[in-house]
Motif scaffolding. Sequence first.
Motif, PDB file in Angstrom:
ATOM      1  N   SER A 192       0.851  -1.179   0.000  1.00 54.13           N
ATOM      2  CA  SER A 192       0.000   0.000   0.000  1.00 54.13           C
ATOM      3  C   SER A 192       0.890   1.232   0.000  1.00 54.13           C
ATOM      4  O   SER A 192       2.101   1.140   0.216  1.00 54.13           O
ATOM      5  N   GLY A 193       0.278   2.379  -0.233  1.00 55.98           N
ATOM      6  CA  GLY A 193       1.011   3.636  -0.160  1.00 55.98           C
ATOM      7  C   GLY A 193       1.342   4.269  -1.494  1.00 55.98           C
ATOM      8  O   GLY A 193       1.847   5.392  -1.528  1.00 55.98           O
ATOM      9  N   GLY A 194       1.077   3.560  -2.567  1.00 53.98           N
ATOM     10  CA  GLY A 194       1.350   4.140  -3.873  1.00 53.98           C
ATOM     11  C   GLY A 194       0.341   5.217  -4.223  1.00 53.98           C
ATOM     12  O   GLY A 194      -0.651   5.427  -3.528  1.00 53.98           O
ATOM     13  N   GLY A 195       0.619   5.914  -5.311  1.00 53.07           N
ATOM     14  CA  GLY A 195      -0.296   6.947  -5.746  1.00 53.07           C
ATOM     15  C   GLY A 195       0.355   7.913  -6.697  1.00 53.07           C
ATOM     16  O   GLY A 195       1.443   7.649  -7.234  1.00 53.07           O
ATOM     17  N   LEU A 196      -0.304   9.025  -6.894  1.00 51.07           N
ATOM     18  CA  LEU A 196       0.189  10.079  -7.777  1.00 51.07           C
ATOM     19  C   LEU A 196       0.873  11.157  -6.942  1.00 51.07           C
ATOM     20  O   LEU A 196       0.302  11.633  -5.954  1.00 51.07           O
ATOM     21  N   VAL A 197       2.071  11.521  -7.337  1.00 49.96           N
ATOM     22  CA  VAL A 197       2.817  12.541  -6.609  1.00 49.96           C
ATOM     23  C   VAL A 197       3.555  13.414  -7.610  1.00 49.96           C
ATOM     24  O   VAL A 197       3.951  12.951  -8.690  1.00 49.96           O
ATOM     25  N   GLN A 198       3.752  14.653  -7.252  1.00 47.42           N
ATOM     26  CA  GLN A 198       4.482  15.563  -8.129  1.00 47.42           C
ATOM     27  C   GLN A 198       5.985  15.327  -8.015  1.00 47.42           C
ATOM     28  O   GLN A 198       6.464  14.833  -6.987  1.00 47.42           O
ATOM     29  N   PRO A 199       6.723  15.664  -9.039  1.00 47.88           N
ATOM     30  CA  PRO A 199       8.184  15.534  -8.955  1.00 47.88           C
ATOM     31  C   PRO A 199       8.730  16.273  -7.736  1.00 47.88           C
ATOM     32  O   PRO A 199       8.301  17.383  -7.428  1.00 47.88           O
ATOM     33  N   GLY A 200       9.652  15.615  -7.065  1.00 45.75           N
ATOM     34  CA  GLY A 200      10.208  16.160  -5.839  1.00 45.75           C
ATOM     35  C   GLY A 200       9.458  15.746  -4.593  1.00 45.75           C
ATOM     36  O   GLY A 200       9.931  15.979  -3.471  1.00 45.75           O
ATOM     37  N   GLY A 201       8.319  15.146  -4.758  1.00 43.22           N
ATOM     38  CA  GLY A 201       7.511  14.734  -3.623  1.00 43.22           C
ATOM     39  C   GLY A 201       7.983  13.430  -3.007  1.00 43.22           C
ATOM     40  O   GLY A 201       8.985  12.833  -3.433  1.00 43.22           O
ATOM     41  N   SER A 202       7.246  13.002  -1.997  1.00 47.23           N
ATOM     42  CA  SER A 202       7.607  11.798  -1.256  1.00 47.23           C
ATOM     43  C   SER A 202       6.412  10.860  -1.120  1.00 47.23           C
ATOM     44  O   SER A 202       5.257  11.311  -1.109  1.00 47.23           O
ATOM     45  N   LEU A 203       6.705   9.606  -1.016  1.00 46.70           N
ATOM     46  CA  LEU A 203       5.713   8.586  -0.701  1.00 46.70           C
ATOM     47  C   LEU A 203       6.369   7.560   0.206  1.00 46.70           C
ATOM     48  O   LEU A 203       7.585   7.344   0.139  1.00 46.70           O
ATOM     49  N   ARG A 204       5.562   6.923   1.019  1.00 43.96           N
ATOM     50  CA  ARG A 204       6.059   5.792   1.806  1.00 43.96           C
ATOM     51  C   ARG A 204       5.211   4.574   1.477  1.00 43.96           C
ATOM     52  O   ARG A 204       4.004   4.555   1.726  1.00 43.96           O
ATOM     53  N   LEU A 205       5.861   3.583   0.938  1.00 40.79           N
ATOM     54  CA  LEU A 205       5.195   2.323   0.640  1.00 40.79           C
ATOM     55  C   LEU A 205       5.297   1.391   1.845  1.00 40.79           C
ATOM     56  O   LEU A 205       6.297   1.397   2.559  1.00 40.79           O
ATOM     57  N   SER A 206       4.262   0.611   2.027  1.00 42.95           N
ATOM     58  CA  SER A 206       4.248  -0.396   3.078  1.00 42.95           C
ATOM     59  C   SER A 206       3.920  -1.747   2.472  1.00 42.95           C
ATOM     60  O   SER A 206       3.195  -1.831   1.484  1.00 42.95           O
ATOM     61  N   CYS A 207       4.438  -2.773   3.093  1.00 40.85           N
ATOM     62  CA  CYS A 207       4.140  -4.140   2.680  1.00 40.85           C
ATOM     63  C   CYS A 207       3.914  -4.948   3.955  1.00 40.85           C
ATOM     64  O   CYS A 207       4.835  -5.109   4.757  1.00 40.85           O
ATOM     65  N   VAL A 208       2.703  -5.434   4.111  1.00 40.98           N
ATOM     66  CA  VAL A 208       2.357  -6.216   5.289  1.00 40.98           C
ATOM     67  C   VAL A 208       2.349  -7.697   4.934  1.00 40.98           C
ATOM     68  O   VAL A 208       1.669  -8.102   3.983  1.00 40.98           O
ATOM     69  N   ALA A 209       3.110  -8.462   5.681  1.00 41.08           N
ATOM     70  CA  ALA A 209       3.151  -9.911   5.491  1.00 41.08           C
ATOM     71  C   ALA A 209       2.264 -10.569   6.536  1.00 41.08           C
ATOM     72  O   ALA A 209       2.395 -10.310   7.729  1.00 41.08           O
TER      73      ALA A 209
END
Length: 121
Positions: A7-24
């Motif tokens: 989870s955590g993906g999406g649309l972001v502008q250049p220079g922006g940040s995202l944090r992806l998570s993966c739950v097992a």
Amino acid sequence: QVQLVESGGGLVQPGGSLRLSCVASGSAFSINIMAWYRRAPGKQRELVAGITRGGTTDYADSVKGQFTMTRDNAKNILYLQMNGLKPEDTADYYCTAKVSLSRWSVPTDYWGQGTPVTVSS
């Protein structure tokens, strides 16, 4: 069996940040190496970063200093902090883990379904 859910993906502008998570989740003796891969449109899948159970990390040259991978072994969660995102980081990001279902079993690779990241203005 083990399930990996990103989870955590999406649309972001250049220079922006995202944090992806993966739950097992599921039944496993040990979750060993975990990693993030990505597949950009029209390109082959590539390794982004990997982490051992002890926390040793390795990154693709293209993301060193930009992405940071961590894991919470108690919660079986893998994270990918992505900063300074560029359009070339646009891809589907996949979590994978080498899982030992029992003490003596050969580790098996599990994959999540992926989460899309789009970097665009």
